[in-house]
Design a protein around this motif. Sequence first.
Motif, short mmCIF file in Angstrom:
data_model
loop_
_atom_site.label_atom_id
_atom_site.label_comp_id
_atom_site.label_asym_id
_atom_site.label_seq_id
_atom_site.Cartn_x
_atom_site.Cartn_y
_atom_site.Cartn_z
N THR A 1 -18.20 55.42 21.62
CA THR A 1 -19.12 55.16 20.51
C THR A 1 -19.69 53.74 20.57
N ASN A 2 -19.08 52.87 21.36
CA ASN A 2 -19.60 51.50 21.50
C ASN A 2 -19.49 51.10 22.97
N SER B 1 -14.75 56.12 14.88
CA SER B 1 -16.05 55.62 14.41
C SER B 1 -16.80 56.65 13.57
N LYS C 1 -20.11 55.46 11.93
CA LYS C 1 -21.28 55.32 12.81
C LYS C 1 -21.91 56.68 13.11
N GLY D 1 -12.84 51.20 13.39
CA GLY D 1 -14.23 50.80 13.60
C GLY D 1 -14.83 50.10 12.41
#
Lengths: 237, 246
Positions: free
Chosen positions: B103-104, B194, B197, B225
């Motif tokens: 996710t990042n 996450s 997000k 997160g």
Amino acid sequence: MKDVVYIVNINQPSYSQYCINSWQHWSEQNNAEVVVLTEPFSEIEPHWYKVFVYKLLENSNIDYNRVLVVDNDTVVHPDTPNIFDEVSEDKIGVVFDDVNYDWTIRSTDAYHKHVFTDYERFDTFEYFNSGFIVLSKQHREVYEKVVEFLLNNYQSLNWVQSNYGVGRDQTPLNFMLRSFSNGLHYISKRYNLQGLVSKEIVDPKMLSEMAYVYHYNAMPRENREILMKQTYNYLYE
Amino acid sequence: MNKNLVYIVSISDNTAKVDHSLYSKYCIQSWEYWCNKHEVDLHIVTQSDPRCGKPIWNKELVYEFAQGYEKVAVVDADTMIKWNAPNFFDLFEEDFCMVHDDTNWSWVYKSMQSYGKFFNTSMTMDDYGNAGVLFFHTKYLHICEKVFKLYSNNKQELDNWDKGGGKEQTIFNYMLKENNVTPKWLSPKWNLISMHKRELFKHNFQLGDNTPHFIKHGYIWHFTGFSIEDRISIVKQTWDLVKDNY
């Protein structure tokens, strides 16, 4: 006989030049040919033109082997391996769409309730992005069924978009392709890296080391133009 | 003793800004219910081993505790399991299972660059998983032991690590790769990271369904997160919403 990279590019937004140029470069290295559709050909919404890929190739007398249908907001790394080697010819190659589950869940629920009532409500985490689909000749019949379904249900499909605002082609394709085909083959997210802002990766150097195909969706149009140009220049200029 | 084990490290660290038990107490209640339902042993580590600086390294000591079990789950204390989640130990045989952590991407990129110095191998995002939910056959306990040894051999540096990129997760991933362990990748529903997000705290307002997406579609909710303060509030709100099912 060449493989084809098929890009729908109606209205030809300026950012699409980076997309098309990059895919042309990649195609030259991989015995493929880029075919770009720029003219509207019916009253059907252009979002759906991707599903007419076989008809348009055949009407244009373009001989083809494998086909990659890719959105015009993507940029490919020049050293990307041959994508067609990632998927066997009997499977449809796709990449998970994992950017905004609220949207994909609501979209899937709405289309399931109003159009695909008799279809299985597939798992939320198996939803794929329709901006990058690997096909072969074997899927010509699958896409004939898709087109037939589209033409028979066009009003209902449009009604869902008008009333729910949950997209046009992507979710219906999620229902149809998994139902009409021999199966989907999920390939690495590195081949269709979406939601770059959300995933906090827009730096071209970082992108070039982490993934192969960069999909500039889920962002304002002006940012798309800037970021695609930046990445293209880093990779190709 | 049951044949399978869930192992959680939940240590109140005096040096921490906030008391982690303020959220972990709810998460642990969910695991207690689930383990009891599926006849799985649950071990909560509440005291840090003297060999560990930061409490998180106690996770690796599962290799000492889990001897004799067939399969083990090492899960973070900020995860909550859905009351009706199926028995995940039935999902695998002699595998090492995890969920991709993607996710990042820039965080992972930097973390790989920082911790790569300890290894002679390289990784891609296809190899990279979240270490907050691990299910594996105990034949892989030696990986945890190797991670702990690496930590012990570099304790000073790792206890004072200031290069970002998390603590043990990237090291764990490198260790798997270096030992030629190819994980069995599970659906994100087994470790929903996450969630904010990816808009999983929302619900389908259009169809009048008030159940948040993460509760409806996920099995293990990983409250990570976001800030610790937010975590306490969100875990508490979640527990208030679901506690009657346990």
